[in-house]
Design an enzyme around this catalytic site. Sequence first.
Site, PDB file in Angstrom:
ATOM      1  CE  LYS A 123      -4.993   4.346   4.747  1.00 39.52           C
ATOM      2  NZ  LYS A 123      -4.818   5.091   3.755  1.00 39.52           N
ATOM      3  CE  LYS A 165      -5.873   3.559  10.397  1.00 41.91           C
ATOM      4  NZ  LYS A 165      -4.791   3.105  10.264  1.00 41.91           N
ATOM      5  N   GLY A 171      -1.023   9.963   4.241  1.00 43.97           N
ATOM      6  CA  GLY A 171      -0.942  11.379   4.910  1.00 43.97           C
ATOM      7  C   GLY A 171      -1.121  12.213   5.528  1.00 43.97           C
ATOM      8  CG  HIS A 215       3.802   3.858  11.525  1.00 45.81           C
ATOM      9  ND1 HIS A 215       3.166   4.936  11.042  1.00 45.81           N
ATOM     10  CD2 HIS A 215       3.926   2.739  10.868  1.00 45.81           C
ATOM     11  CE1 HIS A 215       2.921   4.269   9.733  1.00 45.81           C
ATOM     12  NE2 HIS A 215       3.681   3.200   9.305  1.00 45.81           N
ATOM     13  CD  GLU A 282       3.843   2.382   6.125  1.00 40.96           C
ATOM     14  OE1 GLU A 282       2.968   3.063   7.383  1.00 40.96           O
ATOM     15  OE2 GLU A 282       3.908   3.260   4.831  1.00 40.96           O
ATOM     16  NE  ARG A 299       3.934   6.220  -1.955  1.00 42.14           N
ATOM     17  CZ  ARG A 299       4.745   6.415  -0.796  1.00 42.14           C
ATOM     18  NH1 ARG A 299       6.100   6.196  -0.837  1.00 42.14           N
ATOM     19  NH2 ARG A 299       3.474   6.273  -0.006  1.00 42.14           N
TER      20      ARG A 299
END
Length: 665
Positions: A123, A165, A171, A215, A282, A299
Amino acid sequence: MFTTPTRKIKKLLIANRGEIACRVINTAKKLGIETAVVCSEPDRNSLAANMADHSFCVGPAESSASYLNQQKIIQVAQDWGADAIHPGYGFLSENAAFSQRLEQSNILFIGPPANAMESMASKSEAKRLMEQANVPLLSGYHGEAQDDETLRQAADSVGYPVMLKAAAGGGGKGMRIVSSPADFQETLDGARREAEKAFGDTTMLVEKYLAAPRHIEVQIFFDQQGQGVYLFDRDCSIQRRHQKVVEEAPAPGLSDELRKAMGEAAVAAGQSIGYVGAGTVEFLMDADGSFYFMEMNTRLQVEHPVTEMVTGQDLVEWQIRVAEGAPLPLSQNKLTIEGHSLEVRLYAEEPEREFLPATGTIGTLNWPDSQPWLRVETGVRAGDEITTWYDPMVAKLVTWGHDRQQATERLISALENTHLTGLTSNRDFLLRTLKQPAFSETPDTGFIPRHQSQLLFTNEDERYLAMAAATLTADYSEESTSPWQKSSGWRLLGQKQWYRCWTCDGEHFTVKVSSHGDSWNVKVNGRQLDIEKVGVSDQLVTVTYQDRALSFAIYQGVDSSVTVISPSLTLPLSKPDYSVTEADDHDLTAPMNGRVVTVMVAGGQSVEEGEALVVLEAMKMEQTIRAPHNGIIDQILHQAGSLVEEGAALLTFCDSEEESLEQAS
C-alpha cells in the site's frame, strides 16, 4: 467484437474453487475452451469439479498444501497441456512470483504482469506511485521509516482521527482508528500485532480518517497494446468488519462529471504501472464529492457481475481474449450504462455473533425461479459442507432493474425465495438491510453500525407464529401409527389441539395451538397470539394474523430438527434435550406441564449416561428424561401419577456416591 488473437487458448486450467471457478467455467464453455480445475481433497466432488471437463486433486484441505501449492499446480498444468491458468480471486490471483513461474513455463497467466502486481502489493508503494501519477490521495504518511516517533508525528501532523493501515494488508486486517494522541501507542501496537499475524509484515501507513465516506471503486481494463478503458463504477459502501456486504453499479448519485473524473483517475493509475487485464481502483469519497485513492486490486473482483449487468459485457471473456493478445473490443466512447444492478453475498455466518463464520452441511438449498434479470452465482449444492478451511460464501445473488428501486425490489424478492437450511446464514440480515428505509438514500460505510440494532432485530410475533406453524406440521408418530399415540390434533371429542416443545437460540419454548371454531389460539411460553385463519398444505403453513397473511415453509431436518422459513425469517428449531437444564444440571426438571407416567429409578441408585429416569405425559405425548452422565440418584421429588408444572424439579442427581453422602450429612 474481439479481433483474431495472437495466441489461442484451447485448454484452460482454473486454479481456484467455489463460485468463481464455476463462473470461469461457464464463460470458457461458451468460448469452446476445454476446462480443468485443481481441487483439494475435500473438494474432489465439488460443483466446480463436476462442471469442469477435468479435475485434478493437488493436496489436502489446507490451502498452503493445495490451492497455494504453486509447484504442484504448475506440474498439473504442464502434464495436462494447459495453455493458460485463470487464478480467479484470492489464493494465487495477485501472486507475482506465480505469474513469473508461469511465464517461464510458457503458460499464460490470465492477469496483469508481475511488475504491475508488485507495484500494488504494498500500500505504501502504491501511494507513492499514485502521487507521481497525480491520482488524488488522502493526507498521510507512507514512508519507509517505521519507528514509533515518526508515525506519531505523522498522525499529529495529519490531525486526529487517523487510520493506521498495514502496508501489506487487505480484508480489514491491520486497520485501526486512532481517535486521540493518548490512544496512539496502544492502537499502533495492536495494529502491528495483527499485521504480523496476517501478513508477516508490520509496515504501517498513517492516513486521515474519514468518519463516514462512501467506498467507490472503478473497473478498469487494459490490453497488451496499451489501450485502457474504465467500465464505470461500483458502490461498495455497505460493509461489516471492512468487508463488503452489498455492491451496486453504477454508484448512485454521481454526476456525469464526477463519474468521468473518477474513471479517468483510475485509468491513469493503471497506465502508471503498465497494467494489462482486469483491475479495480478503489476510492474513498467524502460528502463533498472529493475522492481519494485507497488501493488497487490487480485481479477480477467478487462484485464484477454488477458491472457486467449494466454494461452487457462478459469480463471473464475480456480477460481471456486480452491474455490471448486481442485488443479491447470497445473504446471508451462505445461503453454505456443501462439500468442498475445490485449484488449481495449470501454467507454461512452468524450476524448476531459479530458475523462469525458458520460451518455445517447444507440441508435444503432452493433458489428463486430463473429470471432474465437474476443471476445466482454459487459453487455449492444441497449436501455440500461449509468447512472452516475456506471462505464461507454460499452464493452471490445479483439483480438488474431499469432503476435502483426496481433492482432492489427484485433482489428482495430473490432473497425471500431463497431457502437455505442446515446452517446459519446472513439471509435475514441481508433482507433487513435492503428493506431498511435508509437504504433508499445513498449509503455510506457507517450504514451497518448506524442501523445495526434494527438489522439484527427479529419480530417476536412472527417468530412465535413460525413456531406455531412448525408445531402444526410436526409429525409426532415416530414410534406408533395409533391415533391414540399421536399429537396431530385428532380428537374423538373436543377441539383440535397441537402441542410441542422447541429449542431455539439456546432457549426452550412451549408451544400450544388450539382451534376455536374458525379462529386459532397460540400460546408460546404463556404469551398468547390469536390467529384468524390457518391453511396447511404439505410443507407450507399460511396463517392470517392481525389481517396479515404470513406463509411459512417447513423443512424437516435430522435429529427431529425443523427449519421454518418465511419471506423475512429463517428459524431453526430442534427438539429440546432436558436431560441437563441451564440452571443446574443436578436437578432434572419437567419440560412441560404434565403427569408423571413412571419413575424408573430409586433414590441411591447408580445410573449411566443416557439411562431413562422418568417418563412424563401430556396430551398423549411422552417425554423421557435421561441421565446427563454417570452418577447416583439423590432424591425422587414426584412419584408416578403426580401432576407437575413446566420447570418443576423431578429428581436430584449426584455425580458420585461421595457427593451423595456429603449432601446427606
